[in-house]
Design a protein around this motif. Sequence first.
Motif, mmCIF file in Angstrom:
data_model
loop_
_atom_site.group_PDB
_atom_site.id
_atom_site.type_symbol
_atom_site.label_atom_id
_atom_site.label_comp_id
_atom_site.label_asym_id
_atom_site.label_seq_id
_atom_site.Cartn_x
_atom_site.Cartn_y
_atom_site.Cartn_z
ATOM 1 N N ALA A 107 0.953 -1.302 -0.107
ATOM 2 C CA ALA A 107 0.004 -0.049 -0.127
ATOM 3 C C ALA A 107 0.778 1.316 -0.142
ATOM 4 C CB ALA A 107 -1.092 0.065 1.347
ATOM 5 N N GLN A 118 -6.933 2.640 -2.570
ATOM 6 C CA GLN A 118 -6.290 3.653 -1.440
ATOM 7 C C GLN A 118 -6.660 5.170 -1.799
ATOM 8 O OE1 GLN A 118 -4.181 1.234 -3.342
ATOM 9 N NE2 GLN A 118 -4.511 -0.003 -1.464
ATOM 10 N N ASP A 136 -4.985 -1.748 -6.557
ATOM 11 C CA ASP A 136 -3.854 -1.590 -5.685
ATOM 12 C C ASP A 136 -2.729 -1.129 -6.545
ATOM 13 O OD1 ASP A 136 -5.295 -2.247 -3.128
ATOM 14 O OD2 ASP A 136 -5.136 -4.363 -3.899
ATOM 15 N N ALA A 191 -5.700 4.693 2.641
ATOM 16 C CA ALA A 191 -4.256 4.354 2.571
ATOM 17 C C ALA A 191 -3.656 4.361 3.752
ATOM 18 C CB ALA A 191 -3.513 5.589 1.800
#
Length: 240
Positions: A16, A155, A183, A234
Amino acid sequence: MTSGDRMPGAAPRRSAPVARIDHRILRANVEALLLMTGGEYAIADLRHDAWGHGVREIARTLVEAGVDGFVVDRSVRDGLSDELPGVAVEASGDSTLDSSALFGLPGTAGTPVMRLAGSVLLVKALRAGEGVSYGFSHRARADTRIALVTGGYAQGIVRSLGDHARVRIGARRHGIVGRVAMDACVVDIGDAEVVRGDEAVFFGAHVDDPDLAVWTEHTGMTAPELVTAVGARAQREHVS
């Protein structure tokens, strides 16, 4: 801290991108706003988890900087009141500080408090006519090179930013091509010297960082909506 936050020095999750919240910039922004108010009673709007910046961390910094009270979501009012005795914490009312300027959003004199950055997962050649992304929605017009970068719509990097937004890798900006995935996203890097592990900045405070205003232009969302979504999804990191 929320489950999405981490303390400096902790190992980041490689899957991430990181939304870094810079409290040094926050202090500078609030000091400028307090000067403009002429010392009157200062109330900040910290609803929606301080617009995705983290309500508890932001509130503590603002109290230290001289803010007198907050408007917050009802779900955190009582807990925050206990953590900040003597500070007015309400679930309704009006703020006296410009929240967009406080967080440094486009169109204000404030400096961006949030910085979103992912990292390069891989670099590969892309020949003319070859496609990338879902359904090969982007096809190279000429031979080039692409980088797969962490960070996607899961995110808060909105799908419609594909073929519009840019990221900064090193000293250069590179366009996101094709559709933004869950992602990750694909960036056309041409002949730039980019390697696995390089940082890719989606937006931030550096003069060379891409501007969040481009996101508002191509998504139809406001800057507060965008940073709130990014901050909620996020991994957050607070730096002081």
